[in-house]
Structures are given as structure tokens and as C-alpha cells.
Design an enzyme around this catalytic site. Structure first.
Site, PDB file in Angstrom:
ATOM      1  N   HIS A 101      -1.522   0.941  -9.727  1.00  0.00           N
ATOM      2  CA  HIS A 101      -2.401  -0.196  -8.933  1.00  0.00           C
ATOM      3  C   HIS A 101      -3.027  -1.410  -9.787  1.00  0.00           C
ATOM      4  O   HIS A 101      -4.077  -1.663  -9.684  1.00  0.00           O
ATOM      5  CB  HIS A 101      -3.649   0.589  -8.285  1.00  0.00           C
ATOM      6  CG  HIS A 101      -3.640  -0.403  -6.846  1.00  0.00           C
ATOM      7  ND1 HIS A 101      -3.997   0.268  -5.583  1.00  0.00           N
ATOM      8  CD2 HIS A 101      -3.861  -1.792  -6.534  1.00  0.00           C
ATOM      9  CE1 HIS A 101      -4.261  -0.508  -4.874  1.00  0.00           C
ATOM     10  NE2 HIS A 101      -4.170  -1.775  -5.249  1.00  0.00           N
ATOM     11  N   ARG A 116       0.852  -1.131   0.019  1.00  0.00           N
ATOM     12  CA  ARG A 116      -0.112   0.014  -0.023  1.00  0.00           C
ATOM     13  C   ARG A 116       0.898   1.273   0.057  1.00  0.00           C
ATOM     14  O   ARG A 116       2.194   1.139   0.540  1.00  0.00           O
ATOM     15  CB  ARG A 116      -0.769  -0.059   1.289  1.00  0.00           C
ATOM     16  CG  ARG A 116      -1.936  -1.019   1.410  1.00  0.00           C
ATOM     17  CD  ARG A 116      -3.066  -0.460   0.511  1.00  0.00           C
ATOM     18  NE  ARG A 116      -4.121  -1.133   0.326  1.00  0.00           N
ATOM     19  CZ  ARG A 116      -4.716  -2.122  -0.402  1.00  0.00           C
ATOM     20  NH1 ARG A 116      -3.619  -2.475  -1.384  1.00  0.00           N
ATOM     21  NH2 ARG A 116      -5.605  -3.038  -0.414  1.00  0.00           N
TER      22      ARG A 116
HETATM   23  C1  GLV Z   1      -5.776  -4.786  -3.873  1.00  0.00           C
HETATM   24  O1  GLV Z   1      -5.299  -3.811  -3.662  1.00  0.00           O
HETATM   25  C2  GLV Z   1      -6.027  -5.681  -2.959  1.00  0.00           C
HETATM   26  O2  GLV Z   1      -6.084  -5.454  -1.793  1.00  0.00           O
HETATM   27  O3  GLV Z   1      -6.730  -6.827  -3.326  1.00  0.00           O
END
Ligand code: GLV
Length: 309
Positions: A272, A224
Site C-alpha cells: 500500500h 482498494r
Molecule cells: C490511501 O489509500 C488513500 O486513500 O489516500
């Protein structure tokens, strides 16, 4: 049985039709902020609004459409007395492993330099890879971290893993806890973060941690954005401590266009995408768990809210 789908997807029917296929008798609703409670038994969610839990107090379980549950755990009105379930692998671990392997291989095999040579019409052999120069340290040894570590070990990189509690993993030197972190960092050149985000891992990757890595360090963050102190990474890059960073997650997503990362040649950034939630595998997994709960069986993937993952 009533199931409520709560995610900001412009085409929720792509999900609800799969849920209906897996659970033909279920009555499926899509979250509408202004409509009254549907009396949902189960909610399938990604970043739900807080109003969900006030409006649907009879929920029997909540299923997160991702592996990371940090956004849910942060919600003050998240019910404490029902299972909150994260996604377990569902095709994500292999994607993470290939994303990390792609970048580690690309960097350790000088692929950017070969691309530049091609553009310049140059035929020039660079130094062959010396694997001992590329020790990889994986932070976090959950489903995803283990898969990443094993994949790189199969490719014969020296691989280390660090986690809060003790783990054993074939071909991977495992370190644990605060006491093991220093040794782990001291031997790591390529740091790969797959940790869950909790109060104890937030801002973990700061200047002090980056300074303890081996010289010419590489940072790959697929956990993250909040694990990383952005200014500290910029400083470590400016000072030459870190020579490359591959970042897939950010404090704010989309990453604001004014953020310095966009302009830094040492940084490779992706939006992401290191492990996408695969609709079919995800819904099959969640549907199986709903059936198990209805049958009174226990399920895996239930998070410990106190621990945060
Ligand atoms: C994506 O970021 C997840 O947590 O699956």
C-alpha cells in the site's frame, strides 16, 4: 479553535507540529481513547475509532488524511450534517501515475526478462514494443484516474477511461456507466483500478469482468483490496486469461503470510505504497480549508456520504 488529530501514528508530533505551523493560534490535541472530550472544532483523521464521534459531538468538519473515505463512510455514527472532507491530490496523483507507468512500462518492455537474461549473462534483443498491443483501461476518472490516464496517453499507449458519469479527457477514449463497461473491457488489455470503494464498486473485479478483458490481460490494482475478488484473480491467472497482476491494496493489510498472492510469480505486490500521504502538502491543504470554513467560504473535496466518495 480546537483541532483533534486522530490517527494511529507512533509519532503524532510529526503532524501536529506542521498543523501548528500552519495554524499558529489553534489549540491542537492528539486523540487519547481514555481522556475526556477536548471540545474539538475540527478532526483530522485516518481510520478513527467510532468513539470519536460520540465523544466530540460539536465537530464542525472532519478531514480525512487520505483520498479514499471508504473507512469513514462505513461508520454508522459518522455525522451527516457537517462536511466530511477527503484529501484532494496533495501530491498523490503524480505518485499514482508514476507507480502505474513504472509497472506498465516494465511489463510492456519485458524488463523482467532482461533482468533474467542479465543474471544468465545473455545479450539478447527481444521483440520491440508494439504499442497497439498494450491498450490500457483506467477504471475511475477522478483526480487520480485522470492523472494516470493522461500520463500513459503522453507515453503513447492507447488509453481508455471508464467512470460512472460521462467524462471528456484529451487523448483518452472515455466510456461511462454500466452500458459503457462492456465495450471498455473488450478493448482493454491492461486494467488499472483507481475507483473509490463503494457498495457498487465492491467486488467489481471478479471472474466475469476479468474474462471480458483482451487476452494476456494485466491487472493493476491501486484502488482498494475490496474491489477485487482474490480467488477470481487467482483462477484467471491459472487459466492464463490474466498473465500479470500488480497489487498495492488488499482485503487485509498487511497481507496475511498464508495468502496465495505471496507465492505467485505472476503477481507483483507492494505494501500500500503507490501513493503515500505527504505530510506537508496534506496539512497545508487541510489548514487552508479550515481557514476557509472559519471565514464562511465553501471548500472543495466535501464528500457525498450517500454516494460514498
Ligand atoms: C490511501 O489509500 C488513500 O486513500 O489516500
Amino acid at each position: 479553535m480546537k483541532i483533534l488529530f486522530v490517527a494511529a501514528d507512533p509519532k503524532p508530533e510529526r503532524w501536529t507540529s506542521l498543523i501548528q505551523q500552519q495554524l499558529p493560534d489553534a489549540d491542537i490535541h492528539v486523540w487519547q481513547p481514555d481522556s475526556p472530550s477536548c471540545g474539538a472544532d475540527y478532526a483530522i483523521v485516518w481510520h478513527p475509532p467510532a468513539a470519536l464521534f460520540d465523544k466530540e459531538p460539536q465537530l464542525k468538519a472532519v478531514f480525512n488524511l487520505g483520498a479514499g473515505v471508504d473507512a469513514l463512510v462505513r461508520m454508522p455514527n459518522l455525522p451527516r450534517d457537517i462536511p466530511i472532507v477527503r484529501l484532494e491530490d496533495a501530491g498523490m496523483a503524480v505518485q499514482m501515475a508514476e507507480y502505474v507507468a513504472y509497472h506498465v512500462i516494465g511489463i510492456s518492455r519485458d524488463m523482467d526478462a532482461y533482468r533474467e537474461q542479465q543474471a544468465a549473462g545473455q545479450w539478447k534483443l527481444r521483440r520491440p514494443i508494439e504499442r497497439s498491443e498494450w491498450p490500457v483501461g483506467v477504471l475511475g476518472l477522478g483526480h487520480i484516474g485522470q492523472r494516470v490516464a493522461k500520463t500513459l496517453a503522453t507515453l503513447e499507449y492507447p488509453v481508455m477511461g471508464w467512470s460512472r458519469s460521462e467524462h471528456r479527457l484529451d487523448g483518452v477514449r472515455c466510456f461511462a456507466g454500466e452500458a459503457g463497461l462492456n465495450d471498455f473491457l473488450g478493448e482493454t488489455r491492461v486494467l488499472v483500478n483507481t475507483l473509490p470503494l463503494t457498495d457498487s464498486t465492491r467486488d467489481l473485479i471478479d471472474y466475469s469482468l476479468l474474462s471480458r478483458l483482451r487476452p494476456d490481460a494485466v491487472v493493476v490494482n491501486v484502488g482498494r483490496g475490496e474491489h477485487l475478488v482474490d480467488e477470481d484473480l487467482c483462477r484467471a491467472i491459472e487459466e492464463g486469461k490474466v498473465t500479470r497482476a500488480v497489487l498495492d491494496v488488499f482485503h487485509e493489510e498487511p497481507l496475511p503470510s498464508s495468502h496465495p498472492f505471496w507465492q505467485m510469480p505472476q503477481v507483483t505486490l507492494t505494501p500500500h505504497v503507490s501513493a503515500r500521504t505527504l505530510r506537508e502538502a496534506t496539512i497545508v491543504q487541510i489548514a487552508e480549508k479550515i481557514v476557509a470554513l472559519e471565514d464562511g467560504r465553501t471548500i472543495s473535496g466535501v464528500i457525498d456520504i450517500q454516494r460514498g466518495y
